[in-house]
Design a protein around this motif. Structure first.
Motif, mmCIF file in Angstrom:
data_model
loop_
_atom_site.group_PDB
_atom_site.id
_atom_site.type_symbol
_atom_site.label_atom_id
_atom_site.label_comp_id
_atom_site.label_asym_id
_atom_site.label_seq_id
_atom_site.Cartn_x
_atom_site.Cartn_y
_atom_site.Cartn_z
ATOM 1 N N GLN A 74 50.261 -36.711 80.921
ATOM 2 C CA GLN A 74 49.142 -37.338 80.205
ATOM 3 C C GLN A 74 49.101 -38.837 80.495
ATOM 4 O O GLN A 74 48.028 -39.407 80.698
ATOM 5 N N THR A 75 50.270 -39.475 80.535
ATOM 6 C CA THR A 75 50.330 -40.904 80.844
ATOM 7 C C THR A 75 49.842 -41.165 82.261
ATOM 8 O O THR A 75 49.083 -42.096 82.503
ATOM 9 N N ALA A 76 50.269 -40.327 83.199
ATOM 10 C CA ALA A 76 49.834 -40.482 84.593
ATOM 11 C C ALA A 76 48.324 -40.289 84.701
ATOM 12 O O ALA A 76 47.646 -41.039 85.411
ATOM 13 N N ALA A 77 47.787 -39.310 84.001
ATOM 14 C CA ALA A 77 46.344 -39.072 84.034
ATOM 15 C C ALA A 77 45.590 -40.245 83.418
ATOM 16 O O ALA A 77 44.541 -40.655 83.932
ATOM 17 N N LEU A 78 46.114 -40.792 82.330
ATOM 18 C CA LEU A 78 45.482 -41.948 81.690
ATOM 19 C C LEU A 78 45.512 -43.154 82.623
ATOM 20 O O LEU A 78 44.507 -43.842 82.785
ATOM 21 N N ASN A 79 46.658 -43.384 83.257
ATOM 22 C CA ASN A 79 46.767 -44.502 84.203
ATOM 23 C C ASN A 79 45.809 -44.319 85.370
ATOM 24 O O ASN A 79 45.194 -45.274 85.834
ATOM 25 N N GLU A 80 45.680 -43.104 85.854
ATOM 26 C CA GLU A 80 44.777 -42.820 86.967
ATOM 27 C C GLU A 80 43.332 -43.072 86.560
ATOM 28 O O GLU A 80 42.548 -43.610 87.337
ATOM 29 N N SER A 81 42.984 -42.708 85.327
ATOM 30 C CA SER A 81 41.600 -42.911 84.891
ATOM 31 C C SER A 81 41.308 -44.397 84.667
ATOM 32 O O SER A 81 40.184 -44.836 84.861
#
Length: 115
Positions: A74-81
């Motif tokens: 979830q953190t990686a997805a948030l950072n990517e967004s």
């Protein structure tokens, strides 16, 4: 209210649940039963309480690891967004740009040679 009989390590335990939750509760009971069977094969019959405790701790450890991985994703997805990767460069456009730069460099080199 429904009731399900769950068998773990040869013992049957009646467990109450909400109507419609019987199949899910059986699946969970099977998961715990499988973990207890795995443990009893590894360490022997050390008593139901200890086997259930150890199985519970192993399942809790697996859940904790799954939660940690979920949070990391979830953190990686948030950072990517928030910081999207740069747009892909068109290879043809890049080649044309490099050709143009190469021609300019050659032109400059020729002028330097003649001076």
């Amino acid at each position: 209210m429904a009731q399900v009989d769950i068998t773990i390590n040869g013992r049957t335990y009646p467990v109450a649940c909400g109507d419609g939750e019987e199949a899910h509760l059986r699946e969970l009971g099977q998961l715990v039963g499988d973990k207890v069977t795995e443990l009893s094969s590894a360490v022997g019959q050390i008593g139901d309480s200890k086997l259930l405790l150890m199985a519970s701790l192993l399942i809790a450890d697996e859940l904790s690891e799954a939660n940690r991985q979920n949070e990391a994703l979830q953190t990686a997805a948030l950072n990517e967004s928030q910081h999207p990767a740069p747009a892909a460069v068109d290879d043809g456009l890049l080649a044309e740009g490099l050709d143009a730069i190469a021609e300019r460099i050659e032109g400059i080199a020729e002028r330097l040679e003649h001076n």
